[in-house]
Enzyme design. Sequence first.
Site, PDB file in Angstrom:
ATOM      1  CE  LYS A 149      13.302  86.578  33.132  1.00 49.71           C
ATOM      2  NZ  LYS A 149      14.052  85.279  32.936  1.00 49.71           N
ATOM      3  CB  THR A 152      19.676  87.849  39.447  1.00 42.76           C
ATOM      4  OG1 THR A 152      18.828  86.928  38.737  1.00 42.76           O
ATOM      5  CG2 THR A 152      18.807  88.884  40.126  1.00 42.76           C
ATOM      6  NE  ARG A 153      22.147  82.044  36.436  1.00 39.62           N
ATOM      7  CZ  ARG A 153      22.522  81.270  37.453  1.00 39.62           C
ATOM      8  NH1 ARG A 153      23.799  81.167  37.781  1.00 39.62           N
ATOM      9  NH2 ARG A 153      21.624  80.624  38.172  1.00 39.62           N
ATOM     10  CB  SER A 238      11.452  90.316  31.410  1.00 36.40           C
ATOM     11  OG  SER A 238      12.375  89.295  31.613  1.00 36.40           O
ATOM     12  CE  LYS A 355      18.892  83.499  33.079  1.00 35.27           C
ATOM     13  NZ  LYS A 355      17.851  83.641  34.086  1.00 35.27           N
ATOM     14  N   GLY A 356      17.705  87.106  27.700  1.00 35.27           N
ATOM     15  CA  GLY A 356      17.708  87.998  26.547  1.00 35.27           C
ATOM     16  C   GLY A 356      16.726  87.516  25.484  1.00 35.27           C
ATOM     17  NE  ARG A 357      12.736  82.630  27.515  1.00 33.71           N
ATOM     18  CZ  ARG A 357      12.810  82.386  28.817  1.00 33.71           C
ATOM     19  NH1 ARG A 357      12.702  83.375  29.677  1.00 33.71           N
ATOM     20  NH2 ARG A 357      12.987  81.156  29.257  1.00 33.71           N
ATOM     21  CB  ALA A 358      12.386  88.292  21.010  1.00 36.17           C
ATOM     22  CG  HIS A 359      10.609  91.319  26.206  1.00 39.39           C
ATOM     23  ND1 HIS A 359      10.901  92.352  27.074  1.00 39.39           N
ATOM     24  CD2 HIS A 359      11.343  90.262  26.642  1.00 39.39           C
ATOM     25  CE1 HIS A 359      11.772  91.938  27.982  1.00 39.39           C
ATOM     26  NE2 HIS A 359      12.052  90.676  27.732  1.00 39.39           N
TER      27      HIS A 359
HETATM   28  N1  LIG Z   1      24.646  90.134  29.613  1.00 36.48           N
HETATM   29  C1  LIG Z   1      23.388  89.709  29.581  1.00 36.48           C
HETATM   30  N2  LIG Z   1      23.017  88.676  28.807  1.00 36.48           N
HETATM   31  C2  LIG Z   1      21.740  88.260  28.772  1.00 36.48           C
HETATM   32  N3  LIG Z   1      20.762  88.795  29.531  1.00 36.48           N
HETATM   33  C3  LIG Z   1      21.085  89.827  30.314  1.00 36.48           C
HETATM   34  C4  LIG Z   1      22.398  90.316  30.386  1.00 36.48           C
HETATM   35  N4  LIG Z   1      22.404  91.356  31.245  1.00 36.48           N
HETATM   36  C5  LIG Z   1      21.177  91.495  31.688  1.00 36.48           C
HETATM   37  N5  LIG Z   1      20.363  90.585  31.139  1.00 36.48           N
HETATM   38  C6  LIG Z   1      18.945  90.494  31.402  1.00 36.48           C
HETATM   39  O1  LIG Z   1      18.745  89.486  32.387  1.00 36.48           O
HETATM   40  C7  LIG Z   1      17.368  89.163  32.289  1.00 36.48           C
HETATM   41  C8  LIG Z   1      17.108  87.916  33.071  1.00 36.48           C
HETATM   42  O2  LIG Z   1      17.213  88.266  34.416  1.00 36.48           O
HETATM   43  P1  LIG Z   1      17.555  87.216  35.551  1.00 36.48           P
HETATM   44  O3  LIG Z   1      18.835  86.548  35.221  1.00 36.48           O
HETATM   45  O4  LIG Z   1      17.497  87.941  36.826  1.00 36.48           O
HETATM   46  O5  LIG Z   1      16.368  86.196  35.402  1.00 36.48           O
HETATM   47  S1  LIG Z   1      15.889  85.123  36.476  1.00 36.48           S
HETATM   48  O6  LIG Z   1      15.079  85.804  37.472  1.00 36.48           O
HETATM   49  O7  LIG Z   1      17.072  84.485  37.034  1.00 36.48           O
HETATM   50  O8  LIG Z   1      15.072  84.175  35.694  1.00 36.48           O
HETATM   51  C9  LIG Z   1      17.114  89.060  30.813  1.00 36.48           C
HETATM   52  O9  LIG Z   1      15.774  89.353  30.596  1.00 36.48           O
HETATM   53  P2  LIG Z   1      15.058  89.111  29.172  1.00 36.48           P
HETATM   54  O10 LIG Z   1      15.714  90.065  28.220  1.00 36.48           O
HETATM   55  O11 LIG Z   1      13.643  89.428  29.357  1.00 36.48           O
HETATM   56  O12 LIG Z   1      15.303  87.683  28.815  1.00 36.48           O
HETATM   57  C10 LIG Z   1      18.077  90.091  30.221  1.00 36.48           C
HETATM   58  O13 LIG Z   1      17.449  91.256  29.742  1.00 36.48           O
END
Ligand SMILES: Nc1ncnc2c1ncn2[C@@H]1O[C@H](COP(=O)(O)OS(=O)(=O)O)[C@@H](OP(=O)(O)O)[C@H]1O
EC number: 2.8.2.-
Length: 393
Positions: A149, A152-153, A238, A355-359
């Site tokens: 979280k 990394t993606r 997250s 990715k980018g869920r509402a908390h």
């Molecule tokens: N560009 C962009 N778009 C969307 N999301 C972004 C981006 N950059 C960073 N993030 C943040 O990445 C969080 C998810 O992290 P990971 O990809 O490492 O998650 S995982 O461990 O592979 O499940 C995810 O966490 P959450 O906001 O809690 O969903 C995002 O805050």
Amino acid sequence: MASRGPAGSHPISAEPLSRSIFRKFLLMLCSLLTALYVFYCLAERCQPLSGPVAGVPGLRVPPGPRELALWPAAAQRKRLLQLRQRRRVWPPRPREGSYEEPDTPGLVVGPGGSGAGSSVAEAPPGTLALLLDEGSKQLPQAIIIGVKKGGTRALLEFLRVHPDVRAVGAEPHFFDRSYHKGLAWYRDLMPRTLEGQITMEKTPSYFVTREAPARISAMSKDTKLIVVVRDPVTRAISDYTQTLSKRPDIPTFESLTFRNRSAGLIDTSWSAIQIGLYAKHLEPWLRHFPLGQMLFVSGERLVSDPAGELGRVQDFLGLKRIITDKHFYFNQTKGFPCLKKAEGSSKPHCLGKTKGRAHPAIAREVLRRLREFYRPFNLKFYQMTGRDFGWDG
Ligand SMILES: Nc1ncnc2c1ncn2[C@@H]1O[C@H](COP(=O)(O)OS(=O)(=O)O)[C@@H](OP(=O)(O)O)[C@H]1O
């Protein structure tokens, strides 16, 4: 009506005027349709030239070697590998990376479709040589080892835009779950690369896997390690939000955080809390790798200044700084930076909805207590890495 001509000759055509006009009209219509068809074909063949790594807007095949010849060399090599790998697979497979991002559009390539498949013989000599060299699968030279979280993606998707980076989309989980399958199995998961290209993967759970540092070091002491770190409190929320999305009946964040809430005793056995103890998890890595072989990326800055963080990552990987702020735009709806063109596509690309869920909102006093809990670990982590990530200021 037809009248006869001189003896032995065919009847002279005395077509009515309307029929001759009709024939002329038909002829014009045919010419117009042919012109339109030619124009359409030309338009489709021209589109791949719009970007180096990008695919074709609205077109369902990658560009051919003629078009590739006009691209920068690195982009050509990457594109050639991609299209050869795609052609090898029929029926088409989703684009690498779509495992976690099902909304990622995939390229569809038919057997013997237009583009490269049809014109190997036409390719200029340099391109032909590249086509003959299909590259090979290599063990990764760089791995994004964490943190879950952290972002990394996003980092991997952004890096894949670079023509000299090739990465496996799904998380292989080799050094934690599948080590018994052996390095040959692991290597086989990797995409093909040509000389000078870097093979990468990301599996965020490696950072907290006890055996991972020794195992990665046994594969290669030179492996470059990247850790995306994020404020451990936000990271924990997250993490919790992700579990909640799969199992909506779990207890509240507040009740899982504390072993004894009135005493303010944090439950460090809960993985959402445990993973944020970065200083503790870093220690075993430093027993196997020098600090200089590790790069710590700020998850916060990856959102606020993606090009800045990507600049550091490209330097660390010894890559030319090709990914710059020109590659990003801020998507207001998503609330995150997105790519103007993702790898293998010419369309704008945001990460998927996971990715980018509402908390959920967390009680202020719980947040305060958690910040207090993490502070000494964070300070130690800043000391160890030589970078203040600003979570405690
Ligand atoms: N560009 C962009 N778009 C969307 N999301 C972004 C981006 N950059 C960073 N993030 C943040 O990445 C969080 C998810 O992290 P990971 O990809 O490492 O998650 S995982 O461990 O592979 O499940 C995810 O966490 P959450 O906001 O809690 O969903 C995002 O805050």
